[in-house]
Design a protein around this motif. Structure first.
Motif, PDB file in Angstrom:
ATOM      1  N   GLN A   1       0.831  -1.205   0.000  1.00  0.00           N
ATOM      2  CA  GLN A   1       0.000   0.000   0.000  1.00  0.00           C
ATOM      3  C   GLN A   1       0.864   1.253   0.000  1.00  0.00           C
ATOM      4  O   GLN A   1       0.614   2.201  -0.761  1.00  0.00           O
ATOM      5  CB  GLN A   1      -0.913   0.007   1.222  1.00  0.00           C
ATOM      6  CG  GLN A   1      -1.724   1.300   1.377  1.00  0.00           C
ATOM      7  CD  GLN A   1      -2.526   1.328   2.664  1.00  0.00           C
ATOM      8  OE1 GLN A   1      -3.713   1.019   2.661  1.00  0.00           O
ATOM      9  NE2 GLN A   1      -1.901   1.689   3.776  1.00  0.00           N
ATOM     10  N   GLU A   2       1.890   1.273   0.839  1.00  0.00           N
ATOM     11  CA  GLU A   2       2.764   2.447   0.928  1.00  0.00           C
ATOM     12  C   GLU A   2       3.599   2.615  -0.336  1.00  0.00           C
ATOM     13  O   GLU A   2       3.838   3.743  -0.775  1.00  0.00           O
ATOM     14  CB  GLU A   2       3.667   2.337   2.154  1.00  0.00           C
ATOM     15  CG  GLU A   2       2.904   2.378   3.468  1.00  0.00           C
ATOM     16  CD  GLU A   2       2.026   3.615   3.574  1.00  0.00           C
ATOM     17  OE1 GLU A   2       2.567   4.717   3.712  1.00  0.00           O
ATOM     18  OE2 GLU A   2       0.783   3.464   3.519  1.00  0.00           O
ATOM     19  N   GLU A   3       4.026   1.514  -0.916  1.00  0.00           N
ATOM     20  CA  GLU A   3       4.837   1.569  -2.138  1.00  0.00           C
ATOM     21  C   GLU A   3       4.057   2.170  -3.301  1.00  0.00           C
ATOM     22  O   GLU A   3       4.604   2.922  -4.116  1.00  0.00           O
ATOM     23  CB  GLU A   3       5.306   0.155  -2.504  1.00  0.00           C
ATOM     24  CG  GLU A   3       6.150   0.074  -3.765  1.00  0.00           C
ATOM     25  CD  GLU A   3       7.557   0.609  -3.574  1.00  0.00           C
ATOM     26  OE1 GLU A   3       8.173   0.998  -4.587  1.00  0.00           O
ATOM     27  OE2 GLU A   3       8.038   0.636  -2.419  1.00  0.00           O
ATOM     28  N   PHE A   4       2.754   1.854  -3.376  1.00  0.00           N
ATOM     29  CA  PHE A   4       1.925   2.294  -4.499  1.00  0.00           C
ATOM     30  C   PHE A   4       0.812   3.241  -4.055  1.00  0.00           C
ATOM     31  O   PHE A   4      -0.211   3.348  -4.715  1.00  0.00           O
ATOM     32  CB  PHE A   4       1.338   1.075  -5.221  1.00  0.00           C
ATOM     33  CG  PHE A   4       2.392   0.188  -5.828  1.00  0.00           C
ATOM     34  CD1 PHE A   4       2.975   0.516  -7.051  1.00  0.00           C
ATOM     35  CD2 PHE A   4       2.826  -0.962  -5.169  1.00  0.00           C
ATOM     36  CE1 PHE A   4       3.958  -0.289  -7.620  1.00  0.00           C
ATOM     37  CE2 PHE A   4       3.808  -1.776  -5.723  1.00  0.00           C
ATOM     38  CZ  PHE A   4       4.379  -1.435  -6.955  1.00  0.00           C
ATOM     39  N   LYS A   5       1.058   3.926  -2.961  1.00  0.00           N
ATOM     40  CA  LYS A   5       0.034   4.801  -2.370  1.00  0.00           C
ATOM     41  C   LYS A   5      -0.507   5.828  -3.362  1.00  0.00           C
ATOM     42  O   LYS A   5      -1.708   6.102  -3.413  1.00  0.00           O
ATOM     43  CB  LYS A   5       0.607   5.523  -1.152  1.00  0.00           C
ATOM     44  CG  LYS A   5      -0.387   6.438  -0.444  1.00  0.00           C
ATOM     45  CD  LYS A   5       0.284   7.266   0.643  1.00  0.00           C
ATOM     46  CE  LYS A   5       0.790   6.418   1.776  1.00  0.00           C
ATOM     47  NZ  LYS A   5       1.322   7.227   2.916  1.00  0.00           N
ATOM     48  N   ASP A   6       0.363   6.399  -4.151  1.00  0.00           N
ATOM     49  CA  ASP A   6      -0.034   7.461  -5.072  1.00  0.00           C
ATOM     50  C   ASP A   6      -0.246   6.969  -6.498  1.00  0.00           C
ATOM     51  O   ASP A   6      -0.403   7.772  -7.422  1.00  0.00           O
ATOM     52  CB  ASP A   6       1.035   8.567  -5.071  1.00  0.00           C
ATOM     53  CG  ASP A   6       1.213   9.185  -3.688  1.00  0.00           C
ATOM     54  OD1 ASP A   6       0.192   9.401  -3.008  1.00  0.00           O
ATOM     55  OD2 ASP A   6       2.370   9.433  -3.282  1.00  0.00           O
ATOM     56  N   ASP A   7      -0.238   5.669  -6.667  1.00  0.00           N
ATOM     57  CA  ASP A   7      -0.419   5.069  -7.990  1.00  0.00           C
ATOM     58  C   ASP A   7      -1.856   4.571  -8.118  1.00  0.00           C
ATOM     59  O   ASP A   7      -2.219   3.548  -7.538  1.00  0.00           O
ATOM     60  CB  ASP A   7       0.571   3.920  -8.175  1.00  0.00           C
ATOM     61  CG  ASP A   7       0.630   3.411  -9.600  1.00  0.00           C
ATOM     62  OD1 ASP A   7      -0.368   3.572 -10.327  1.00  0.00           O
ATOM     63  OD2 ASP A   7       1.671   2.862  -9.988  1.00  0.00           O
ATOM     64  N   THR A   8      -2.654   5.266  -8.876  1.00  0.00           N
ATOM     65  CA  THR A   8      -4.075   4.917  -8.997  1.00  0.00           C
ATOM     66  C   THR A   8      -4.305   3.654  -9.820  1.00  0.00           C
ATOM     67  O   THR A   8      -5.418   3.136  -9.849  1.00  0.00           O
ATOM     68  CB  THR A   8      -4.864   6.081  -9.621  1.00  0.00           C
ATOM     69  OG1 THR A   8      -4.302   6.394 -10.909  1.00  0.00           O
ATOM     70  CG2 THR A   8      -4.800   7.316  -8.736  1.00  0.00           C
ATOM     71  N   ASP A   9      -3.261   3.140 -10.472  1.00  0.00           N
ATOM     72  CA  ASP A   9      -3.388   1.921 -11.272  1.00  0.00           C
ATOM     73  C   ASP A   9      -3.369   0.661 -10.416  1.00  0.00           C
ATOM     74  O   ASP A   9      -3.713  -0.419 -10.905  1.00  0.00           O
ATOM     75  CB  ASP A   9      -2.241   1.818 -12.281  1.00  0.00           C
ATOM     76  CG  ASP A   9      -2.500   2.592 -13.553  1.00  0.00           C
ATOM     77  OD1 ASP A   9      -3.659   2.995 -13.769  1.00  0.00           O
ATOM     78  OD2 ASP A   9      -1.549   2.801 -14.324  1.00  0.00           O
ATOM     79  N   VAL A  10      -2.943   0.768  -9.161  1.00  0.00           N
ATOM     80  CA  VAL A  10      -2.720  -0.414  -8.327  1.00  0.00           C
ATOM     81  C   VAL A  10      -3.631  -0.397  -7.103  1.00  0.00           C
ATOM     82  O   VAL A  10      -3.649   0.571  -6.346  1.00  0.00           O
ATOM     83  CB  VAL A  10      -1.251  -0.497  -7.875  1.00  0.00           C
ATOM     84  CG1 VAL A  10      -1.022  -1.733  -7.026  1.00  0.00           C
ATOM     85  CG2 VAL A  10      -0.306  -0.500  -9.082  1.00  0.00           C
ATOM     86  N   LEU A  11      -4.376  -1.503  -6.903  1.00  0.00           N
ATOM     87  CA  LEU A  11      -5.249  -1.661  -5.743  1.00  0.00           C
ATOM     88  C   LEU A  11      -4.911  -2.959  -5.012  1.00  0.00           C
ATOM     89  O   LEU A  11      -4.218  -3.826  -5.543  1.00  0.00           O
ATOM     90  CB  LEU A  11      -6.719  -1.687  -6.176  1.00  0.00           C
ATOM     91  CG  LEU A  11      -7.279  -0.434  -6.860  1.00  0.00           C
ATOM     92  CD1 LEU A  11      -8.734  -0.652  -7.255  1.00  0.00           C
ATOM     93  CD2 LEU A  11      -7.139   0.787  -5.973  1.00  0.00           C
ATOM     94  N   LEU A  12      -5.433  -3.088  -3.795  1.00  0.00           N
ATOM     95  CA  LEU A  12      -5.239  -4.277  -2.978  1.00  0.00           C
ATOM     96  C   LEU A  12      -6.596  -4.840  -2.559  1.00  0.00           C
ATOM     97  O   LEU A  12      -7.537  -4.075  -2.321  1.00  0.00           O
ATOM     98  CB  LEU A  12      -4.410  -3.942  -1.736  1.00  0.00           C
ATOM     99  CG  LEU A  12      -3.066  -3.240  -1.966  1.00  0.00           C
ATOM    100  CD1 LEU A  12      -2.426  -2.880  -0.626  1.00  0.00           C
ATOM    101  CD2 LEU A  12      -2.130  -4.111  -2.781  1.00  0.00           C
ATOM    102  N   LEU A  13      -6.676  -6.172  -2.446  1.00  0.00           N
ATOM    103  CA  LEU A  13      -7.937  -6.826  -2.110  1.00  0.00           C
ATOM    104  C   LEU A  13      -7.663  -7.994  -1.163  1.00  0.00           C
ATOM    105  O   LEU A  13      -6.973  -8.948  -1.515  1.00  0.00           O
ATOM    106  CB  LEU A  13      -8.609  -7.348  -3.384  1.00  0.00           C
ATOM    107  CG  LEU A  13      -9.842  -8.233  -3.222  1.00  0.00           C
ATOM    108  CD1 LEU A  13     -10.976  -7.466  -2.542  1.00  0.00           C
ATOM    109  CD2 LEU A  13     -10.296  -8.765  -4.589  1.00  0.00           C
ATOM    110  N   SER A  14      -8.196  -7.921   0.059  1.00  0.00           N
ATOM    111  CA  SER A  14      -8.036  -8.985   1.054  1.00  0.00           C
ATOM    112  C   SER A  14      -9.398  -9.573   1.391  1.00  0.00           C
ATOM    113  O   SER A  14     -10.287  -8.860   1.866  1.00  0.00           O
ATOM    114  CB  SER A  14      -7.366  -8.441   2.323  1.00  0.00           C
ATOM    115  OG  SER A  14      -6.031  -8.048   2.064  1.00  0.00           O
ATOM    116  N   HIS A  15      -9.561 -10.876   1.153  1.00  0.00           N
ATOM    117  CA  HIS A  15     -10.820 -11.573   1.414  1.00  0.00           C
ATOM    118  C   HIS A  15     -10.797 -12.193   2.812  1.00  0.00           C
ATOM    119  O   HIS A  15      -9.846 -12.895   3.158  1.00  0.00           O
ATOM    120  CB  HIS A  15     -11.033 -12.719   0.431  1.00  0.00           C
ATOM    121  CG  HIS A  15     -10.952 -12.352  -1.014  1.00  0.00           C
ATOM    122  ND1 HIS A  15      -9.757 -12.106  -1.664  1.00  0.00           N
ATOM    123  CD2 HIS A  15     -11.932 -12.218  -1.941  1.00  0.00           C
ATOM    124  CE1 HIS A  15      -9.996 -11.830  -2.940  1.00  0.00           C
ATOM    125  NE2 HIS A  15     -11.306 -11.895  -3.134  1.00  0.00           N
TER     126      HIS A  15
END
Length: 230
Positions: free
Chosen positions: A117-131
């Motif tokens: 999350q911190e690495e790509f915080k400002d990158d709108t192309d990358v998201l995270l999903l935890s089930h």
């Protein structure tokens, strides 16, 4: 007089040699630039089953378009908002499976998701999903509390709950996150895995990583960057 002529010749020879060396260096630099500009970027592999045997496809090809994709789903995040496959339209995302009261591997997995999350915080192309694999106890309010404790950025990192059958089917039949090859599982068998999956903008699986391993997370970051320039 003769000595002066020899000195002059020597200076001219040095000047000539210097000119040749500089010219060669410029030629080498230009050649390197041409090679760099025309070299082919190596694509990440594609995956479609639990053994995670790599398939080397060309992005945009007919074979790639008909290859295994993550199907649509209907879940709810820590804000009580619906999360579907459309949430990740034109996005690269990393996904995992966890539960909020997990005392074992989940805290470390969450820490590594936070690093992403911190690495790509400002990158709108990358998201995270935890089930959540314990949706009966991981309610929206439980996920919200967990998100606040772990500094989860809403709409960047989705913690989702929903129908248990749907979540387990996604994990086992579509993300292939469990490595027990050939061992049949049913809904009563607990889904628990340290794997992170990298999903591209076309919903293909492009990588599997150990969510507990520092080197594996570093490789994941490298692969996300590579995926962005395909």
């Amino acid at each position: 007089m003769k000595l002066l002529l020899e000195i002059k010749r020597y200076k001219l020879l040095l000047l000539f040699l210097l000119t040749v060396v500089i010219g060669c260096n410029d030629a080498i630099k230009k050649e390197n630039i041409i090679v760099s500009e025309t070299s082919r970027t190596e694509y990440l592999p594609y995956y479609n089953e639990e053994s995670f045997t790599p398939n080397w496809l060309t992005p945009g090809s007919k074979e790639e378009q008909g290859f295994h994709k993550i199907p649509d789903f209907n879940l709810v995040n820590q804000l009580g908002e619906p999360v579907t496959l459309q949430t990740f339209d034109d996005k690269i995302y990393v996904t995992d499976f966890f539960f909020t009261i997990c005392p074992g591997i989940c805290p470390q997995m969450t820490d590594n998701m936070y690093k992403l999350q911190e690495e790509f915080k400002d990158d709108t192309d990358v998201l995270l999903l935890s089930h959540s694999v314990m949706p009966s106890t991981d309610t929206v309010s439980a996920l919200k509390e967990y998100a606040e404790i772990h500094d989860v950025i809403d709409n960047k990192w989705h913690l989702v709950t929903g129908d248990k059958n749907e979540i387990y089917e996604l994990g086992r039949d579509h993300y292939f996150v469990e490595n027990d090859l050939g061992v049949p599982k049913n809904i009563d068998d607990f889904l628990h895995t340290e794997n992170f999956l990298l999903i591209d903008k076309n919903k293909h699986i492009r990588g599997i990583y150990n969510g507990l391993n520092r080197a594996s997370i570093a490789q994941l970051i490298t692969d996300i960057n590579a995926l962005q320039i395909e």
